[in-house]
Design an enzyme around this catalytic site. Structure first.
Site, PDB file in Angstrom:
ATOM      1  N   CYS A  88       3.114   2.399  -5.432  1.00 29.69           N
ATOM      2  CA  CYS A  88       1.922   1.597  -5.643  1.00 29.69           C
ATOM      3  C   CYS A  88       1.107   2.260  -6.754  1.00 29.69           C
ATOM      4  CB  CYS A  88       1.038   1.534  -4.403  1.00 29.69           C
ATOM      5  SG  CYS A  88       1.863   1.810  -2.828  1.00 29.69           S
ATOM      6  N   GLU A 167      -8.359  -4.305  -5.899  1.00 27.17           N
ATOM      7  CA  GLU A 167      -7.177  -4.563  -6.717  1.00 27.17           C
ATOM      8  C   GLU A 167      -6.737  -6.020  -6.714  1.00 27.17           C
ATOM      9  OE1 GLU A 167      -4.861  -0.302  -6.717  1.00 27.17           O
ATOM     10  OE2 GLU A 167      -4.182  -1.808  -5.275  1.00 27.17           O
TER      11      GLU A 167
END
Length: 250
Positions: A88, A167
């Site tokens: 990630c 995000e």
């Protein structure tokens, strides 16, 4: 300051927080600027939700359809020691070749920028050579918009903490043609584990005592089991593609 075109992941975590530049977007995923990871991830009174920026989440499967998990290093500035999906991180502004996806890239599902960033970080974090994870093997599925303060970080030594994530997360699946070579970077990862669906359910049960990243929990609750149980169709067809929707979890 733009990230250098030949960036190789060298430098301390604090160096990278100041040097790497995230792609800043609005809630429709329109690019509105760029700023350092340090600035983008600060959850402070003047900026309680950080800056919304692009990210990606890679889910890498082996030939048995097992998923590779990682435990983030205890020394990480944000979300230390948490278990999460394979990799990630963030596409960066200023890279060559570019990691900035334009609207046409997103609408078509090509997202070459996010995929290039994924290849770069799989090498940096897990030591997986780029030739083992070619761009054309990645399957982009959809986007997730979420925000989560970091309740776990004990390292608030950098001026400007505490931290969090806000995000626009591009979800990428990949099942390489051959086994990948894994050499975890100890600055990034404390542990790795291949799991099937039942093993993941056990690991995420309350009795395990394990802690999980907020983005991974959201993806598990919303999508993962349906995609994973139908993995071949997920990767090889458009059955689970959704390029238009931005899934909001706020």
């Amino acid at each position: 300051m733009s990230a250098p075109a030949t960036w190789d992941g060298s430098g301390t975590q604090e160096d990278l927080m100041y040097r790497d530049e995230c792609i800043i977007v609005d809630d429709k995923d329109n690019i509105i600027g760029h700023d350092s990871k340090y600035a983008a991830h600060r959850f402070i009174p003047e900026q309680p939700g950080g800056m919304l920026h692009r990210a990606f989440s890679v889910f890498l499967f082996d030939d048995r359809n097992k998923l590779l998990l990682q435990q983030r290093a205890s020394s990480k500035i944000t979300f230390p020691s948490l278990w999460t999906n394979t990799c990630c991180s963030h596409p960066l502004y200023g890279q060559t070749p570019s990691e900035v996806d334009v609207p046409e890239d997103v609408a078509s599902g090509a997202v070459p920028g996010a995929k290039r960033a994924a290849v770069r970080k799989l090498l940096h974090e897990l030591g997986i050579p780029p030739e083992q994870v070619p761009l054309q093997k990645f399957k982009y599925l959809t986007r997730l918009h979420y925000k989560a303060a970091d309740a776990f970080a004990e390292n608030q030594s950098m001026t400007g903490g505490p931290w969090g994530e806000h995000e626009m997360d591009y979800i990428l699946f990949i099942k390489p043609d051959a086994p990948v070579t894994i050499e975890p970077n100890p600055d990034e990862i404390d542990d790795v584990k291949w799991v099937n669906r039942e093993e993941l359910r056990e690991m995420m049960g309350p009795s395990s005592g394990l802690r999980w990243s907020p983005w991974f929990r959201i993806i598990c609750e919303r999508f993962l089991d349906a995609w994973w149980s139908d993995l071949e169709r997920t990767i090889e067809s458009d059955a689970h593609e959704d390029f238009e929707t931005i899934h909001e979890v706020m």
